[in-house]
Design a protein around this motif. Sequence first.
Motif, mmCIF file in Angstrom:
data_model
loop_
_atom_site.group_PDB
_atom_site.id
_atom_site.type_symbol
_atom_site.label_atom_id
_atom_site.label_comp_id
_atom_site.label_asym_id
_atom_site.label_seq_id
_atom_site.Cartn_x
_atom_site.Cartn_y
_atom_site.Cartn_z
ATOM 1 N N VAL A 33 67.855 98.190 65.657
ATOM 2 C CA VAL A 33 68.656 98.953 64.692
ATOM 3 C C VAL A 33 67.839 100.121 64.141
ATOM 4 O O VAL A 33 68.312 101.264 64.084
ATOM 5 C CB VAL A 33 69.140 98.049 63.536
ATOM 6 C CG1 VAL A 33 69.757 98.893 62.421
ATOM 7 C CG2 VAL A 33 70.152 97.037 64.039
ATOM 8 N N SER A 34 66.601 99.851 63.749
ATOM 9 C CA SER A 34 65.728 100.889 63.178
ATOM 10 C C SER A 34 65.449 102.003 64.184
ATOM 11 O O SER A 34 65.417 103.185 63.828
ATOM 12 C CB SER A 34 64.402 100.271 62.712
ATOM 13 O OG SER A 34 64.620 99.305 61.719
ATOM 14 N N GLU A 35 65.239 101.607 65.436
ATOM 15 C CA GLU A 35 64.921 102.603 66.471
ATOM 16 C C GLU A 35 66.122 103.452 66.850
ATOM 17 O O GLU A 35 65.975 104.603 67.268
ATOM 18 C CB GLU A 35 64.377 101.890 67.718
ATOM 19 C CG GLU A 35 62.976 101.303 67.517
ATOM 20 C CD GLU A 35 62.505 100.500 68.712
ATOM 21 O OE1 GLU A 35 63.345 100.200 69.600
ATOM 22 O OE2 GLU A 35 61.303 100.161 68.765
ATOM 23 N N SER A 36 67.322 102.905 66.726
ATOM 24 C CA SER A 36 68.518 103.641 67.144
ATOM 25 C C SER A 36 69.106 104.520 66.034
ATOM 26 O O SER A 36 69.886 105.430 66.309
ATOM 27 C CB SER A 36 69.593 102.672 67.631
ATOM 28 O OG SER A 36 70.020 101.822 66.586
ATOM 29 N N ARG A 37 68.728 104.281 64.791
ATOM 30 C CA ARG A 37 69.307 105.046 63.682
ATOM 31 C C ARG A 37 68.978 106.535 63.712
ATOM 32 O O ARG A 37 69.838 107.358 63.410
ATOM 33 C CB ARG A 37 68.898 104.421 62.342
ATOM 34 C CG ARG A 37 69.821 103.283 61.952
ATOM 35 C CD ARG A 37 69.507 102.662 60.642
ATOM 36 N NE ARG A 37 70.479 101.600 60.342
ATOM 37 C CZ ARG A 37 70.314 100.682 59.412
ATOM 38 N NH1 ARG A 37 69.213 100.684 58.680
ATOM 39 N NH2 ARG A 37 71.234 99.756 59.199
ATOM 40 N N PRO A 38 67.756 106.935 64.060
ATOM 41 C CA PRO A 38 67.494 108.381 64.160
ATOM 42 C C PRO A 38 68.400 109.069 65.186
ATOM 43 O O PRO A 38 68.838 110.204 64.969
ATOM 44 C CB PRO A 38 66.022 108.436 64.606
ATOM 45 C CG PRO A 38 65.432 107.167 64.102
ATOM 46 C CD PRO A 38 66.516 106.149 64.230
ATOM 47 N N TYR A 39 68.682 108.365 66.284
ATOM 48 C CA TYR A 39 69.589 108.925 67.300
ATOM 49 C C TYR A 39 70.998 109.065 66.726
ATOM 50 O O TYR A 39 71.677 110.071 66.949
ATOM 51 C CB TYR A 39 69.599 108.020 68.532
ATOM 52 C CG TYR A 39 70.527 108.488 69.623
ATOM 53 C CD1 TYR A 39 70.237 109.617 70.390
ATOM 54 C CD2 TYR A 39 71.707 107.802 69.892
ATOM 55 C CE1 TYR A 39 71.093 110.047 71.386
ATOM 56 C CE2 TYR A 39 72.571 108.231 70.886
ATOM 57 C CZ TYR A 39 72.259 109.348 71.631
ATOM 58 O OH TYR A 39 73.127 109.775 72.612
#
Length: 280
Positions: free
Chosen positions: A39-45
């Motif tokens: 979730v954390s890694e995909s939020r910037p995208y």
Amino acid sequence: MPGMKEIKSRIKSVQSTRQITNAMEIVSTTKFKKYSKLVSESRPYEESMKNILAHIAAGVKYEKHPLFDGRKEVKSIAILVMTSDRGLCGSFNSSTLKELEKLVKKLKNKNITIIPFGRKAIDFISKKKYNFSKSFSKISPEAMNAGDISIEIVDKYNNHIYDEVYVIYNKFISALKYDLTCERIIPITRIEAEINSEYIFEPNTEYILSALLPRFINLEVYQAILNNTASEHSARKNSMSSATDNADEMIKTLNIKYNRNRQSAITQEITEIVGGASAL
């Protein structure tokens, strides 16, 4: 008052339960770390995609597109509702299903199709005899392909089978918090950014919007699945942690009770021996 044998049996039973809850807490903690990281890694995208969409929306203020502008008359609505396959996660599933009931009641004059994710949602919908799509109902949220789901709902929207699409899921906030969310994903709400320059679209605006908007919906579905799965494991981890703590407290209380009964029995035996010796 229960005897020593009953108390000892109760202690063993609670200890056995504690082993189960502790093991489930460890498993959920491992899965929680995995999905919270995703979730954390995909939020910037996701934020970048929303920023791009906002700039494009500002550049095509006067351009019409079905996924942006919707339809004048809404007759058929699809609701994606996300639950877990298993329980033991507190009010995680029950809150989601209550939100579903609330939305169905609000849209009671529409033709509603529910797309369930997770066995808890399937069982609830079957019991309530709601109309639901079985396309993805046999796939668990963890194994869900967001691309397949988004393609299907966009195709059905374009073919006028659905006029609006909503999603109900739990948005992951932190290890101790998640927010139950109900939002419309089709048509897409226009979020316009403030821009001082005009955009030139190649080959044309229609091509750009037709390529970008389905990708954005795909991202929204994917994020909903990730957030809901991370929230599920967070809820189960916290629930099993509380159950383990309660078991520890119960074992402590039962041990005290057992020791008191044992001490009382020893004291009574000594008293009887002393009494017998005095009689002699």
